[in-house]
Design an enzyme around this catalytic site. Structure first.
Site, mmCIF file in Angstrom:
data_model
loop_
_atom_site.group_PDB
_atom_site.id
_atom_site.type_symbol
_atom_site.label_atom_id
_atom_site.label_comp_id
_atom_site.label_asym_id
_atom_site.label_seq_id
_atom_site.Cartn_x
_atom_site.Cartn_y
_atom_site.Cartn_z
ATOM 1 N N TRP A 266 45.596 42.227 43.033
ATOM 2 C CA TRP A 266 44.722 43.564 43.057
ATOM 3 C C TRP A 266 44.372 44.121 44.654
ATOM 4 O O TRP A 266 43.797 45.287 44.832
ATOM 5 C CB TRP A 266 43.086 42.959 42.695
ATOM 6 C CG TRP A 266 42.581 41.991 43.528
ATOM 7 C CD1 TRP A 266 42.793 40.918 44.145
ATOM 8 C CD2 TRP A 266 40.830 42.005 43.875
ATOM 9 N NE1 TRP A 266 41.862 40.489 44.681
ATOM 10 C CE2 TRP A 266 40.666 40.935 44.803
ATOM 11 C CE3 TRP A 266 40.140 43.167 43.478
ATOM 12 C CZ2 TRP A 266 39.528 40.974 45.288
ATOM 13 C CZ3 TRP A 266 38.888 42.551 44.194
ATOM 14 C CH2 TRP A 266 38.542 41.693 44.977
ATOM 15 N N ASP A 267 45.039 43.151 45.615
ATOM 16 C CA ASP A 267 44.958 43.814 47.025
ATOM 17 C C ASP A 267 45.311 45.226 47.007
ATOM 18 O O ASP A 267 44.958 46.030 47.832
ATOM 19 C CB ASP A 267 45.816 42.821 47.848
ATOM 20 C CG ASP A 267 45.515 41.444 47.835
ATOM 21 O OD1 ASP A 267 44.976 40.969 46.616
ATOM 22 O OD2 ASP A 267 45.494 40.575 48.904
ATOM 23 N N LYS B 34 33.970 32.057 48.114
ATOM 24 C CA LYS B 34 35.043 31.847 49.035
ATOM 25 C C LYS B 34 34.957 33.383 49.639
ATOM 26 O O LYS B 34 35.406 33.602 50.869
ATOM 27 C CB LYS B 34 36.209 32.011 48.202
ATOM 28 C CG LYS B 34 37.483 31.946 49.075
ATOM 29 C CD LYS B 34 38.749 31.776 48.188
ATOM 30 C CE LYS B 34 40.133 31.902 48.847
ATOM 31 N NZ LYS B 34 41.135 32.062 47.869
ATOM 32 N N GLN B 35 34.684 34.598 49.014
ATOM 33 C CA GLN B 35 34.644 35.876 49.468
ATOM 34 C C GLN B 35 33.729 36.703 48.787
ATOM 35 O O GLN B 35 33.227 36.419 47.703
ATOM 36 C CB GLN B 35 36.171 36.318 49.136
ATOM 37 C CG GLN B 35 36.509 36.354 47.659
ATOM 38 C CD GLN B 35 38.031 36.242 47.345
ATOM 39 O OE1 GLN B 35 38.612 35.205 47.098
ATOM 40 N NE2 GLN B 35 38.801 37.524 47.547
ATOM 41 N N GLU C 267 36.970 33.174 44.325
ATOM 42 C CA GLU C 267 37.755 31.942 43.623
ATOM 43 C C GLU C 267 37.203 30.625 43.785
ATOM 44 O O GLU C 267 37.987 29.963 43.264
ATOM 45 C CB GLU C 267 39.186 32.203 44.203
ATOM 46 C CG GLU C 267 39.886 33.381 43.839
ATOM 47 C CD GLU C 267 41.397 33.611 44.304
ATOM 48 O OE1 GLU C 267 41.756 32.772 44.984
ATOM 49 O OE2 GLU C 267 42.195 34.642 43.625
HETATM 50 C C1 BGC Z 1 42.110 35.778 47.446
HETATM 51 C C2 BGC Z 1 42.431 36.913 46.495
HETATM 52 C C3 BGC Z 1 43.587 37.774 46.842
HETATM 53 C C4 BGC Z 1 44.868 36.723 47.452
HETATM 54 C C5 BGC Z 1 45.774 37.521 47.940
HETATM 55 C C6 BGC Z 1 43.523 35.077 47.798
HETATM 56 O O1 BGC Z 1 43.086 34.056 48.910
HETATM 57 O O2 BGC Z 1 41.006 35.068 47.128
HETATM 58 O O3 BGC Z 1 41.363 37.825 46.405
HETATM 59 O O4 BGC Z 1 43.981 38.630 45.903
HETATM 60 O O5 BGC Z 1 44.101 35.745 48.464
HETATM 61 O O6 BGC Z 1 45.728 38.239 49.032
#
Ligand code: BGC
Length: 740
Positions: free
Chosen positions: A332-333, A572-573, A472
């Site tokens: 999704w980035d 985490k984010q 996540e």
């Molecule tokens: C993040 C995701 C991201 C992926 C790739 C993961 O560590 O939690 O949100 O899409 O890294 O960058």
């Protein structure tokens, strides 16, 4: 001294080998080459990648972006001494990636073990004006005495993806004692890759060729007088069967043609293309801290070289083309963090990224069926085929020998709505009816169909169960606010555009309306906190200070199991804050502020996608200090002192988010179908922010200071702009004093 804009390495340090290889990577969206040194060092990971060239090492593994044969390596021997920065003495050293020209340069004065001094200049670039060309040059001067110089270089197919070999060597050839060519085929995906090189060597030098153990090499030797430069140029081309039927023939013809040119001429042409890029897309920040500008240039440079703008069959990997992290997969980035830069500077490129999704609608529909849903369930990670590529298991726990299942492919479904969001964003900024009527609508309808089938009927309300939101660290939860709001928006927009285009597909309309009426959307509680999901706020919290200090390292997982982390209020984010960022008008200022503070407390920022989003929301909340701090910390994710932060490639999404922070945080733009608005929130340290913007067929230029907002329209029709709540008409130029 007025230094050229770029990233500089002022001393050689083996601990930073791979980080700098990522930071100093070169590319043009078609291919990327890591900024490794010409000479080998233990642990240095070389890498050349072509967008879309993936392969599976074995049938049950995910595809990975193939590390192609190397052309950058050169063994340099002077008077019998191999040149190495770990031997002899380095008298001076500077390496730089020059943004203006896209050239990587290294200047070294080296004293060999024998005591003789040599000056070396190593240059390299990947052409911006011709996607298939790579050029390098070595200039060596013996400063004390005549010297015997020998170099060995060629095409080295011993490259692997951390030990996994993806290529069969089909042929290696030398043509007319001048050109070498290797032709390779990926073992499973069957892509042919042809690499060719030609050399300009000093007159009277000796040249021999050899081919052994997957290396096709040229050895060139020459006696040079003191102060007489030894100049060597290597001009190479790469073609694959993705873009032509007979890459071996095309590559050979191309290398024959560039063999007639010189490094400096090619560089001039490539640099001219870079100049145009900077003129059109650069953001200029006048700050008390020069680092802000460097970080922004760095982000733009890398976004440009990571994006396959030439071909809508490919998209952007999580590490761009700078390394093998995440196996080159697309997340999704792309839609949420990277596409906006393109959309608001060159919409055609954003469209291509959407077409990549559209072209894999069928695979997404298949995935939906396999998982018991309807519509299109896009893969959490994808590569060339559009099938799910998320590895089934994470790394093995070496104490227990067990592997942790990766649940993202099964539950991180917000990507479906993220893609739909990007479709609408694209339309709103381009009014591209042609795209929207066809590909856009198909994407919206199929993603909406998925969400409708994804709900659980709980009588009064529809819920979405068992998902992973952006955070996540919190898995398998119900009614993740981000996911539900995004799903709502997805279905709402699908119905809206169906109506616009007279699409009366009853299989969606009725259920879609019911979905919008009954989908459960988390609302602020009595303390004004929007629950991240049904149970999040009931979980215990711990002090995260020690883990925040080690942000990005996932240190929490050394102290707690994933299950334990899942049962606590640990992010985490950015998750709920992502929602606040994407829907700036949906919540009151007070709610936004309260939630930003609440969730910041519980967020470790172990993902690189997090900090800059907090910066944006903090800026909008007028928390200057926090916004600027988050912004700078986001910039340090790749550019900071941690020697291993970027070993396996750069954090593409975080680079996109640096740009987002300037545009949607500090300029505080709001861009929609019927409005262009801004309410600037420049950080204390910034006196001016200048940026270009493409909006519905217009090219605009903004110059913001604390005193005045200047907008110039370079092309396109007049429009109305909302500045700090007041509407102004922009004919050609507008200058509005800032009152707050
Ligand atoms: C993040 C995701 C991201 C992926 C790739 C993961 O560590 O939690 O949100 O899409 O890294 O960058």
């Amino acid at each position: 001294m007025n230094k050229k804009r770029g990233i500089y390495e002022h001393g050689f340090d083996v601990h930073y080998l791979n980080k700098y290889s990522s930071l100093l990577a070169l590319g043009n969206g078609y291919l990327g080459i890591r900024g490794t040194h010409e000479e080998d060092y233990t642990g240095q990971t070389r890498g050349m990648y072509v967008a879309g060239v993936y392969n599976k090492a074995t049938a049950n593994e995910p595809s990975e972006l193939v590390n192609l044969p190397d052309i950058t390596g050169i063994v340099i021997e002077i008077d019998g001494q191999p040149f190495s920065l770990l031997d002899g003495e380095v008298l001076s050293y500077e390496r730089s990636l020059q943004f203006e020209t896209g050239e990587l340069r290294r200047e070294v004065v080296w004293k060999s073990k024998t005591g003789a001094r040599y000056e070396l200049l190593l240059q390299r670039f990947v052409a911006k004006h011709d996607l298939h060309v790579i050029a390098s040059k070595l200039t060596l001067i013996s400063l004390d005495q005549p010297a015997a110089v020998k170099i060995v270089t060629g095409i080295n197919a011993q490259q692997t993806n951390f030990g996994k070999q993806h290529l069969i060597e089909e042929s290696v050839r030398v043509f007319n004692e001048e050109i070498i060519q290797g032709v390779y085929k990926t073992t499973e995906s069957g892509v042919t890759v042809a690499v060719g090189s030609s050399f300009h060597i000093p007159e009277h030098s000796k040249k021999t060729f050899s081919a052994k153990n997957r290396q096709l090499l040229a050895a060139i030797s020459q006696e040079v007088a003191k102060d007489e430069p030894f100049v060597f140029e290597k001009l190479s081309t790469v073609y694959t069967s993705h873009e032509c039927d007979r890459p071996e023939t095309v590559s050979l013809e191309a290398v024959q043609a560039i063999a007639l040119q010189q490094y400096e001429d090619l560089l001039k042409r490539s640099a001219a293309a870079w100049k145009e890029f900077w003129e059109q897309k650069r953001i200029i920040i006048t700050s008390t801290d020069e680092f802000d500008q460097t970080a922004m240039d760095f982000a733009l440079y890398h976004m440009e070289i990571m994006t396959p703008a030439h071909d809508d069959r490919f998209s952007i990997g999580a590490k761009g083309l700078t390394g093998e992290g995440y196996k080159g997969h697309v997340f999704w980035d792309t839609e949420i963090f990277l596409a906006p830069f393109h959309l608001y500077t060159e919409p055609e490129t954003a469209k291509k990224l959407l077409l990549y999704r559209y072209k894999h609608l069928r695979e997404a529909q298949e995935k939906a069926v396999q998982n018991g849903y309807q519509g299109a369930l896009f893969p959490w990670e994808s590569a060339f085929t559009g099938k799910e590529e998320t590895p089934e298991y994470a790394a093995i726990n070496i104490r227990t020998g067990t592997r942790q299942k990766v649940a993202s492919a099964l539950a991180e479904h917000h990507i479906v709505a993220d893609i739909a969001f990007a479709v609408v964003q694209y339309y709103e900024n381009t009014i591209d009816e042609e795209f929207m009527k066809n590909e856009g609508l198909a994407l919206l309808k199929e993603t909406a169909r998925f969400w409708i089938s994804r709900t659980v009927d709980e009588g009064e309300r529809l819920s979405i169960h068992d998902v992973i939101g952006p955070d996540e660290y919190t898995e398998h939860i119900n009614n993740n606010a981000y996911t539900n709001y995004m799903a709502y928006y997805n279905v709402e927009q699908a119905l809206y555009f169906m109506e616009q285009y007279g699409d009366v597909d009853s299989s969606i309309i009725e259920q879609g309306r019911d979905f919008l009426k009954r989908l459960y959307l988390q609302k602020p509680n009595d303390e004004m906190i929007i629950p991240q999901d049904d149970t999040f706020l009931t979980k215990p919290a711990i002090d995260l200070t020690p883990y925040k200090q080690k942000q990005g390292s996932q240190a929490i997982l050394l102290d707690y199991s994933r299950q334990e982390v899942n049962e606590m209020q640990i992010l985490k984010q950015a998750d709920l804050v992502m929602l606040l960022y994407l829907f700036p008008d949906s919540f009151s200022n007070e709610v936004v502020m309260k939630n930003l503070f609440y969730y910041e407390d519980h967020t470790i920022h172990d993902s690189s996608l997090s900090k800059a989003i907090h910066a944006i929301v903090a800026a909008r909340c007028d928390d200057d200090e926090a916004a600027y701090r988050f912004f700078q910390e986001a910039c340090l994710i790749d550019l900071g002192p941690n020697p291993h932060s970027s070993d396996e490639g750069l954090h593409a999404a975080s680079l996109g988010a640096i740009w987002l922070a300037a545009m949607f945080g500090f300029a505080n733009l709001k861009i929609g179908l019927d409005r262009l608005a801004l309410d600037p929130k420049l950080p204390e340290n910034w006196t001016e922010l200048k940026f270009p913007l493409t909006y519905q067929g217009r090219t605009l230029e903004f110059k913001l200071t604390k005193q005045v907002c200047e907008i110039t329209k370079l092309s396109g029709p007049e429009l109305e702009i909302n500045i700090n709540g007041d509407i102004f008409k922009l004919c050609d130029r507008l200058e509005v004093p800032m009152t707050n």
